[in-house]
Design a protein around this motif. Structure first.
Motif, PDB file in Angstrom:
ATOM      1  N   GLN A  37       0.812  -1.222   0.000  1.00 27.23           N
ATOM      2  CA  GLN A  37       0.000   0.000   0.000  1.00 27.23           C
ATOM      3  C   GLN A  37       0.845   1.272   0.000  1.00 27.23           C
ATOM      4  N   ILE A  38       2.177   1.096  -0.113  1.00 28.87           N
ATOM      5  CA  ILE A  38       3.076   2.257  -0.097  1.00 28.87           C
ATOM      6  C   ILE A  38       3.893   2.284  -1.380  1.00 28.87           C
ATOM      7  N   LEU A  39       3.889   3.430  -2.050  1.00 30.72           N
ATOM      8  CA  LEU A  39       4.722   3.619  -3.240  1.00 30.72           C
ATOM      9  C   LEU A  39       5.815   4.631  -2.911  1.00 30.72           C
ATOM     10  N   ILE A  96      13.014  14.209 -11.389  1.00 27.65           N
ATOM     11  CA  ILE A  96      13.615  15.314 -12.144  1.00 27.65           C
ATOM     12  C   ILE A  96      14.098  14.829 -13.508  1.00 27.65           C
ATOM     13  N   THR A  97      14.793  13.670 -13.538  1.00 31.68           N
ATOM     14  CA  THR A  97      15.385  13.194 -14.797  1.00 31.68           C
ATOM     15  C   THR A  97      14.381  12.470 -15.696  1.00 31.68           C
ATOM     16  N   ASP A  98      13.370  11.839 -15.088  1.00 28.64           N
ATOM     17  CA  ASP A  98      12.368  11.103 -15.868  1.00 28.64           C
ATOM     18  C   ASP A  98      10.991  11.251 -15.211  1.00 28.64           C
ATOM     19  N   PRO A  99      10.432  12.475 -15.231  1.00 28.37           N
ATOM     20  CA  PRO A  99       9.152  12.698 -14.543  1.00 28.37           C
ATOM     21  C   PRO A  99       8.016  11.824 -15.078  1.00 28.37           C
ATOM     22  N   ALA A 100       7.990  11.596 -16.383  1.00 26.55           N
ATOM     23  CA  ALA A 100       6.919  10.787 -16.971  1.00 26.55           C
ATOM     24  C   ALA A 100       7.000   9.340 -16.484  1.00 26.55           C
ATOM     25  N   GLY A 101       8.231   8.824 -16.367  1.00 25.29           N
ATOM     26  CA  GLY A 101       8.427   7.452 -15.891  1.00 25.29           C
ATOM     27  C   GLY A 101       7.943   7.276 -14.464  1.00 25.29           C
ATOM     28  N   GLU A 102       8.278   8.218 -13.597  1.00 20.59           N
ATOM     29  CA  GLU A 102       7.841   8.139 -12.202  1.00 20.59           C
ATOM     30  C   GLU A 102       6.322   8.321 -12.101  1.00 20.59           C
ATOM     31  N   MET A 103       5.772   9.225 -12.927  1.00 23.48           N
ATOM     32  CA  MET A 103       4.320   9.449 -12.906  1.00 23.48           C
ATOM     33  C   MET A 103       3.561   8.242 -13.446  1.00 23.48           C
ATOM     34  N   ALA A 104       4.183   7.484 -14.342  1.00 23.52           N
ATOM     35  CA  ALA A 104       3.560   6.247 -14.832  1.00 23.52           C
ATOM     36  C   ALA A 104       3.383   5.271 -13.663  1.00 23.52           C
ATOM     37  N   LYS A 105       4.414   5.164 -12.812  1.00 24.83           N
ATOM     38  CA  LYS A 105       4.337   4.276 -11.642  1.00 24.83           C
ATOM     39  C   LYS A 105       3.234   4.732 -10.691  1.00 24.83           C
ATOM     40  N   VAL A 106       3.131   6.057 -10.495  1.00 23.90           N
ATOM     41  CA  VAL A 106       2.105   6.609  -9.602  1.00 23.90           C
ATOM     42  C   VAL A 106       0.715   6.277 -10.132  1.00 23.90           C
ATOM     43  N   GLN A 107       0.513   6.482 -11.436  1.00 26.97           N
ATOM     44  CA  GLN A 107      -0.808   6.216 -12.030  1.00 26.97           C
ATOM     45  C   GLN A 107      -1.163   4.735 -11.956  1.00 26.97           C
ATOM     46  N   VAL A 126      -1.075  11.148 -17.824  1.00 24.98           N
ATOM     47  CA  VAL A 126       0.088  12.044 -17.794  1.00 24.98           C
ATOM     48  C   VAL A 126       1.290  11.305 -18.376  1.00 24.98           C
ATOM     49  N   THR A 127       1.818  11.809 -19.496  1.00 29.88           N
ATOM     50  CA  THR A 127       2.918  11.141 -20.206  1.00 29.88           C
ATOM     51  C   THR A 127       4.023  12.146 -20.547  1.00 29.88           C
ATOM     52  N   GLU A 128       4.988  11.713 -21.352  1.00 31.02           N
ATOM     53  CA  GLU A 128       6.134  12.566 -21.716  1.00 31.02           C
ATOM     54  C   GLU A 128       5.713  13.918 -22.278  1.00 31.02           C
ATOM     55  N   LYS A 129       4.624  13.937 -23.035  1.00 27.85           N
ATOM     56  CA  LYS A 129       4.212  15.184 -23.708  1.00 27.85           C
ATOM     57  C   LYS A 129       3.749  16.260 -22.725  1.00 27.85           C
ATOM     58  N   HIS A 130       3.553  15.869 -21.456  1.00 31.63           N
ATOM     59  CA  HIS A 130       3.097  16.829 -20.460  1.00 31.63           C
ATOM     60  C   HIS A 130       4.244  17.535 -19.728  1.00 31.63           C
ATOM     61  N   PHE A 131       5.493  17.199 -20.076  1.00 33.90           N
ATOM     62  CA  PHE A 131       6.628  17.772 -19.353  1.00 33.90           C
ATOM     63  C   PHE A 131       7.635  18.447 -20.279  1.00 33.90           C
ATOM     64  N   TYR A 132       8.252  19.499 -19.770  1.00 35.03           N
ATOM     65  CA  TYR A 132       9.444  20.030 -20.435  1.00 35.03           C
ATOM     66  C   TYR A 132      10.389  20.490 -19.338  1.00 35.03           C
ATOM     67  N   PHE A 133      11.684  20.471 -19.616  1.00 40.43           N
ATOM     68  CA  PHE A 133      12.685  20.797 -18.594  1.00 40.43           C
ATOM     69  C   PHE A 133      12.968  22.291 -18.568  1.00 40.43           C
ATOM     70  N   ASN A 134      12.848  22.879 -17.390  1.00 35.17           N
ATOM     71  CA  ASN A 134      13.126  24.303 -17.214  1.00 35.17           C
ATOM     72  C   ASN A 134      14.572  24.448 -16.744  1.00 35.17           C
ATOM     73  N   LYS A 135      15.455  24.912 -17.625  1.00 34.95           N
ATOM     74  CA  LYS A 135      16.891  25.004 -17.303  1.00 34.95           C
ATOM     75  C   LYS A 135      17.176  25.986 -16.183  1.00 34.95           C
ATOM     76  N   THR A 136      16.378  27.055 -16.085  1.00 34.60           N
ATOM     77  CA  THR A 136      16.589  28.057 -15.031  1.00 34.60           C
ATOM     78  C   THR A 136      16.346  27.455 -13.661  1.00 34.60           C
ATOM     79  N   LYS A 137      15.235  26.714 -13.527  1.00 37.77           N
ATOM     80  CA  LYS A 137      14.891  26.090 -12.252  1.00 37.77           C
ATOM     81  C   LYS A 137      15.696  24.826 -11.984  1.00 37.77           C
ATOM     82  N   GLY A 138      16.005  24.122 -13.081  1.00 32.95           N
ATOM     83  CA  GLY A 138      16.649  22.822 -12.918  1.00 32.95           C
ATOM     84  C   GLY A 138      15.656  21.719 -12.630  1.00 32.95           C
ATOM     85  N   PHE A 139      14.380  21.980 -12.917  1.00 35.56           N
ATOM     86  CA  PHE A 139      13.309  21.013 -12.686  1.00 35.56           C
ATOM     87  C   PHE A 139      12.390  20.944 -13.905  1.00 35.56           C
TER      88      PHE A 139
END
Length: 209
Positions: free
Chosen positions: A104-106, A114-125, A134-147
């Motif tokens: 019951q714990i993920l 940070i490096t693979d947000p879509a991959g981690e979100m796939a596990k959550v879903q 929520v897949t790869e197309k929902h993310f882009y890397f912000n170089k200023t923030k680093g996230f």
């Protein structure tokens, strides 16, 4: 909190739950079938980040090096300091496993978020029994923030990025202190890997330097 309707999932986020001793018993008493998601990251980096946040609000606090040790000469780490205590994940997890099965714990990797947000979100879903919306197309890397930032391809609203309190530049910490902290955390990390069946590879960062 409004009542959950048929077909809805209610989610609530409070970082301090994981390290609060009364929380598992109380949550189990309220809803023992609750699914729990815990985001963890390298405890050394987490401690420095914690300190950085506090420093931004209280610029007069002692240095990280001073707060991290009970006795710097002897190399005694002050595990009672919350910035360090929170990273003892194995000890906190022991408390939760008295009330909830591991199924019951993920555990989500803060580094991979940070490096693979879509991959981690796939596990959550998957964990929540949801379709992978929520897949790869929902993310882009912000170089200023680093996230990564979250965007909604179907509408034109501005992307959701982390707020001002996130992505602050960490103060430079004495490398010897970092090394001592890594040695301090290593047995707790190994225990945590064994308990969860997941190797988060936090020791690898040290060996790569």
């Amino acid at each position: 909190m409004p009542k959950t309707l048929e077909g809805q999932i209610t989610m609530e986020k409070t970082p301090s739950y994981f390290v609060t001793s009364e929380a598992p018993r109380r949550i189990h008493g309220m809803a023992k079938d609750t699914k729990l998601i815990v985001v963890v990251r390298d405890p050394v980096t987490r401690a420095i980040s914690d300190y950085t946040q506090t420093l931004s609000k209280k610029p007069d606090i002692p240095t990280f090096e001073v707060l991290a040790f009970k006795n710097r000469t002897l190399g005694l780490i002050d595990a009672s300091w919350s910035a360090i205590r929170i990273g003892l994940y194995a000890l906190h997890l022991e408390n939760w496993l008295q009330y909830f099965p591991l199924s019951q714990i993920l555990f989500v990797s803060g580094e991979r978020l940070i490096t693979d947000p879509a991959g981690e979100m796939a596990k959550v879903q998957d964990f929540l029994g949801l379709k992978r919306i929520v897949t790869e197309k929902h993310f882009y890397f912000n170089k200023t923030k680093g996230f990564p930032c979250l965007k909604k391809p179907e509408d034109s609203s501005a992307p959701r990025c982390l707020g001002k309190s996130k992505g602050r530049t960490h103060p430079k910490i004495d490398p010897d202190v970092i090394h001592r902290l890594r040695k301090f955390y290593k047995p707790f990390n190994v225990m945590f890997y064994q308990m969860t069946g997941q190797d988060f590879q936090w020791e690898r960062e040290e060996s790569e330097k």
